[in-house]
Design an enzyme around this catalytic site. Sequence first.
Site, mmCIF file in Angstrom:
data_model
loop_
_atom_site.group_PDB
_atom_site.id
_atom_site.type_symbol
_atom_site.label_atom_id
_atom_site.label_comp_id
_atom_site.label_asym_id
_atom_site.label_seq_id
_atom_site.Cartn_x
_atom_site.Cartn_y
_atom_site.Cartn_z
ATOM 1 N N GLY A 51 0.845 -1.194 0.000
ATOM 2 C CA GLY A 51 0.000 0.000 0.000
ATOM 3 C C GLY A 51 0.873 1.234 0.000
ATOM 4 O O GLY A 51 2.065 1.164 0.307
ATOM 5 N N CYS A 78 5.333 -6.106 1.226
ATOM 6 C CA CYS A 78 5.693 -4.679 1.269
ATOM 7 C C CYS A 78 5.069 -4.007 2.507
ATOM 8 O O CYS A 78 5.423 -4.359 3.625
ATOM 9 C CB CYS A 78 5.273 -4.001 -0.029
ATOM 10 N N TYR A 79 4.107 -3.098 2.342
ATOM 11 C CA TYR A 79 3.481 -2.484 3.520
ATOM 12 C C TYR A 79 2.917 -3.557 4.444
ATOM 13 O O TYR A 79 2.968 -3.430 5.672
ATOM 14 C CB TYR A 79 2.369 -1.515 3.075
ATOM 15 N N HIS A 165 7.786 -7.362 -4.335
ATOM 16 C CA HIS A 165 6.464 -7.751 -4.836
ATOM 17 C C HIS A 165 6.522 -9.066 -5.632
ATOM 18 O O HIS A 165 6.909 -9.056 -6.799
ATOM 19 C CB HIS A 165 5.887 -6.636 -5.717
ATOM 20 N N GLU A 167 4.045 -10.640 -6.732
ATOM 21 C CA GLU A 167 2.890 -10.743 -7.631
ATOM 22 C C GLU A 167 3.131 -10.143 -9.013
ATOM 23 O O GLU A 167 2.348 -10.388 -9.921
ATOM 24 C CB GLU A 167 1.658 -10.097 -6.971
ATOM 25 N N ASP A 223 -20.364 -10.266 -20.548
ATOM 26 C CA ASP A 223 -20.746 -10.413 -19.144
ATOM 27 C C ASP A 223 -22.217 -10.791 -18.986
ATOM 28 O O ASP A 223 -22.551 -11.727 -18.260
ATOM 29 C CB ASP A 223 -20.456 -9.119 -18.371
ATOM 30 N N LYS A 365 -12.387 -10.645 -15.641
ATOM 31 C CA LYS A 365 -12.853 -10.761 -17.027
ATOM 32 C C LYS A 365 -12.407 -12.073 -17.692
ATOM 33 O O LYS A 365 -13.203 -12.741 -18.338
ATOM 34 C CB LYS A 365 -12.334 -9.569 -17.839
#
Length: 509
Positions: A51, A78-79, A165, A167, A223, A365
């Site tokens: 964050g 991280c944060y 990170h 990710e 969708d 999506k």
Amino acid sequence: MILIIDFGSQYNQLIARRVREHHVYCQIEPPDIDIEKIKSLHPEGIILSGGPASIYENSSPKVDKGIFDLGIPVLGICYGMQYTVDALGGEVIGAEKREYGFAELSIKDPSGIFYGIEKETRCWMSHGDSAGRLPKGFKVTASTPNTAIAAVENSEKRFYGLQFHPEVIHTPQGKKMMGNFLFRICKCRKSWTMKSFIREATEEIRSQVGNGHVILGLSGGVDSSVAALLLHRAVGNHLTCVFVDNGLLRQGEAKRVRDLFRRYFKVNLRFVDARRQFLQELKGVLDPERKRRIIGRIFVDVFEREARNIEGAGFLAQGTLYPDIIESRSAFGGPSAVIKTHHNVGGLPRKMKLKLIEPLKHLFKDEVRLLGKELGLPDDLIWRQPFPGPGLAVRIIGEVSASRLALLRKVDTILLEEIKAHNLYRSLWQSFAILLPLKSVGIMGDQRTYENIVAIRAVTSEDAMTADWAKLPHILLARISNRIINEVRGVNRVVYDISSKPPSTIEWE
Ligand code: XMP
């Protein structure tokens, strides 16, 4: 399931993606989530996201420290790592400068989260503060030249922290680290597949709907189509879809949707031909925002009228996706929420007193596309480029009329044929034509012409928030221009839009 606490990182959706790619279900929740709610979710592990805040700011986001007493593994990124260190009695050092970019990671202990990973690997850093003194029971498991404490763990309690990170793709071994957390540490099973999703979602819908009746506004986009098929699978005849033909659709679109859902999938489909009403009310309207408002209002009117005639309708289903939900409630906001309300037709549920069903609200999506495939939707619908609610009306600059719609449809059809023939349809976010309220002089045969100009717009994008104009091959542009001018009467000039978003938008109106 894995619970992800959203401390506001721009990457928190990526964390969720990485977890799901490992076929483990996860949910993102805000930091103020109640500890009782956390317990009721029965997570196998908790990930605390990064964050933008510093632990030293009064307003920095905090989650109930009770999460560390649940006996569940926690991974702070991280944060999230700094929060863990601080919350458990360690110390975080405020930074003088930020560290941003690639760093060489030296792994000291390859047993926990780094199992099976080379001792030296790259990672992606983006932080200011970093961990100083560690809480009791913690040890350093990796470092980089600039960050002595780049990873920590308390293996007894199964708490892990990564300053970098895992990710993002810039951490090449990140996926493996996430996998280690999920499977070696949290002991998750790979149970998140579209088949399992369909099974659970249909059961949930059935128990929610009972003997009631559901209505759904079908637009023919991915969708709402996927939502329709999922609901149909769950409640069969207790679903009625309403398709409003507003006359602003592409060539053959209305018939295609009708044939597919009514004939092929045997879904109850009310097909409302409201073309005349839309056209009439759009007569003489030039202002883009007025156009949008008129179209939105008529749609709601028509839909409501139709829905009232559906006996016993107690539920309204919508194809809302996960990013819409996260964005609109994110503690750190972002402009997306505002842009979306502008784009979507709101107000239906409140006015109609229907209970809302949003069966796709936990999906991204691409998961919706996989789900569509599993439910038997044809590829060309699954991979359809986005098409705006107000349709061709926002692609006809100036007044919308039947003849201008007919002209734009012909142009649009040629454009899409060529884009598809060059195998570019899927890699482009959108490709479409705009009819301008301008004429220019041309020459055809030996005759002077004074005809319409059309613009071609093709963009690449990840999420429509930003977009770049596509560098289409000249040979393709030449062919598109040639065909349009030769085949569509009333057009004698084609131009290509070379503006990106921002500062331009994707649609012209
Ligand atoms: P802009 O033009 O704002 O568009 O860059 C961003 C994306 O949203 C689509 N769009 C809409 N979608 N209803 C929709 O469902 C709308 O009113 C609407 N207006 C724009 C646009 O096609 C692009 O993908």
